[in-house]
Design an enzyme around this catalytic site. Structure first.
Site, short mmCIF file in Angstrom:
data_model
loop_
_atom_site.label_atom_id
_atom_site.label_comp_id
_atom_site.label_asym_id
_atom_site.label_seq_id
_atom_site.Cartn_x
_atom_site.Cartn_y
_atom_site.Cartn_z
N ASP A 115 40.33 37.10 35.92
CA ASP A 115 41.55 36.35 35.62
C ASP A 115 41.64 35.13 36.55
O ASP A 115 41.02 35.11 37.62
CB ASP A 115 42.78 37.22 35.86
CG ASP A 115 42.80 38.45 34.97
OD1 ASP A 115 42.18 38.39 33.89
OD2 ASP A 115 43.42 39.45 35.37
N1 URA Z 1 40.91 43.56 36.03
C1 URA Z 1 41.97 42.71 35.96
O1 URA Z 1 43.08 43.13 35.67
N2 URA Z 1 41.75 41.40 36.24
C2 URA Z 1 40.55 40.91 36.60
O2 URA Z 1 40.42 39.71 36.85
C3 URA Z 1 39.47 41.80 36.66
C4 URA Z 1 39.69 43.11 36.38
#
Ligand code: URA
Length: 243
Positions: A115
Site C-alpha cells: 500500500d
Molecule cells: N497487507 C496490507 O494490508 N498492506 C500492505 O501493504 C501489505 C500487506
C-alpha cells in the site's frame, strides 16, 4: 540510488518467438510480430513466420544478419518509502519506479505490491515466471511484516491468527499466520498469502487498527538497505524462489 551492482542472470527458459525478439531488440510486440510475419526472423536457419513458436536462448535466432541474444533478466530489491505507490506510473502518489535510475523501467513489474503508506521490501523484476513463483497463491511464499497497532492486542490473538481469521468478504479463513509480540502494541507477523490489504484486514478482524506497516522479509530475502535505496539481488537470492 543503486547500492551495489551484482547483476545476475538466471537459467534461461523457453519463450514465444515474439517475446524473444522484443527482449533482444528495441522492437515493440506488434513490430516484432510484423517482422516475423514478413519472414525476417530465422530460428536455427529456418524462416519462422509464427510468433507463438517456442524458442530458447540456445537456438540460433537471426534478424537482419545479426544473431539475437536476450538481455539478462533483472531482479531488484528496493526499500520502499511511505507515500509512494507500487505502480509503473505516478498517480495520487509518485511511483516507486522513480527511485530506479536504470534503463527500460517500463519493462519491470513488482512481485507483491505494498500500500502507499506501507514501507519496506519490494521485489522488482522483468521475469514474469519468477515473480509468479512469489505471488501465486499456491506458492505460499512467506512475508514478514512489522506492525505498529493502535492499541494493545488481546492475549489470544496469536492463537487466533494461528488458526486462521475470517476476513470480511472472504470465503475461507486466512492460512495459519505467526504472530510474534515485540511490545504490547508492536508485533511481527508472518503470512504465506497476499490477499488485498491482508495485514490491515487481519488486525481489523480482531478489533485493532494498523498505524504503521513495514515489510522486512520475503522468502529468504531480508531488507538490508536504507529507505529509498535499491540493489540487485544476489544469484542465491534469485534462485531461492525456485522455478
Ligand atoms: N497487507 C496490507 O494490508 N498492506 C500492505 O501493504 C501489505 C500487506
Amino acid at each position: 540510488m543503486l547500492l551495489s551492482c551484482i547483476h545476475v542472470s538466471r537459467k534461461s527458459h523457453a519463450m514465444r518467438l515474439d517475446k524473444f525478439v522484443c527482449k533482444s531488440t528495441q522492437l515493440t510486440k506488434s513490430e516484432a510480430i510484423q517482422r516475423i510475419h514478413q519472414g525476417d526472423i530465422s530460428v536455427n536457419s529456418e524462416i519462422t513466420m509464427h510468433e507463438a513458436t517456442q524458442v530458447h536462448e540456445n537456438n540460433i535466432i537471426m534478424f537482419n544478419g545479426l544473431r539475437l541474444k536476450t538481455r539478462e533478466f533483472r531482479y531488484i530489491l528496493l526499500h520502499k518509502p511511505a507515500g509512494t505507490i507500487c505502480s509503473n506510473v505516478d498517480e495520487a502518489y509518485p511511483s516507486l519506479f522513480n527511485y530506479l535510475d536504470i534503463d527500460r523501467v517500463s519493462e519491470l513489474h513488482i512481485a507483491g505490491r505494498l500500500d502507499a503508506d506501507t514501507t519496506g521490501l519490494v521485489l522488482i523484476t522483468d521475469d514474469g515466471r519468477w515473480s509468479f513463483n512469489i505471488t501465486a497463491p499456491t506458492s505460499h511464499c512467506r512475508k514478514v511484516y512489522r506492525v505498529v497497532l493502535s492499541k494493545e492486542l488481546a492475549v489470544d490473538v496469536a492463537s487466533k491468527f494461528e488458526k486462521g481469521i475470517q476476513l470480511q468478504g472472504e470465503q475461507h479463513l486466512t492460512l495459519p499466520a505467526i504472530l510474534e509480540i515485540i511490545s504490547p502494541s508492536e508485533v511481527r507477523l508472518t503470512i504465506t498469502e497476499g490477499k488485498f490489504h491482508q495485514v490491515k484486514r487481519m488486525f481489523a478482524a480482531v478489533g485493532s487498527r494498523v498505524l504503521s506497516l513495514h515489510r522486512e522479509k520475503i522468502g529468504e530475502v531480508n531488507l538490508d538497505i536504507d529507505v529509498g535505496l535499491w540493489r540487485y539481488l544476489t544469484s542465491d537470492e534469485v534462485q531461492s524462489f525456485g522455478k
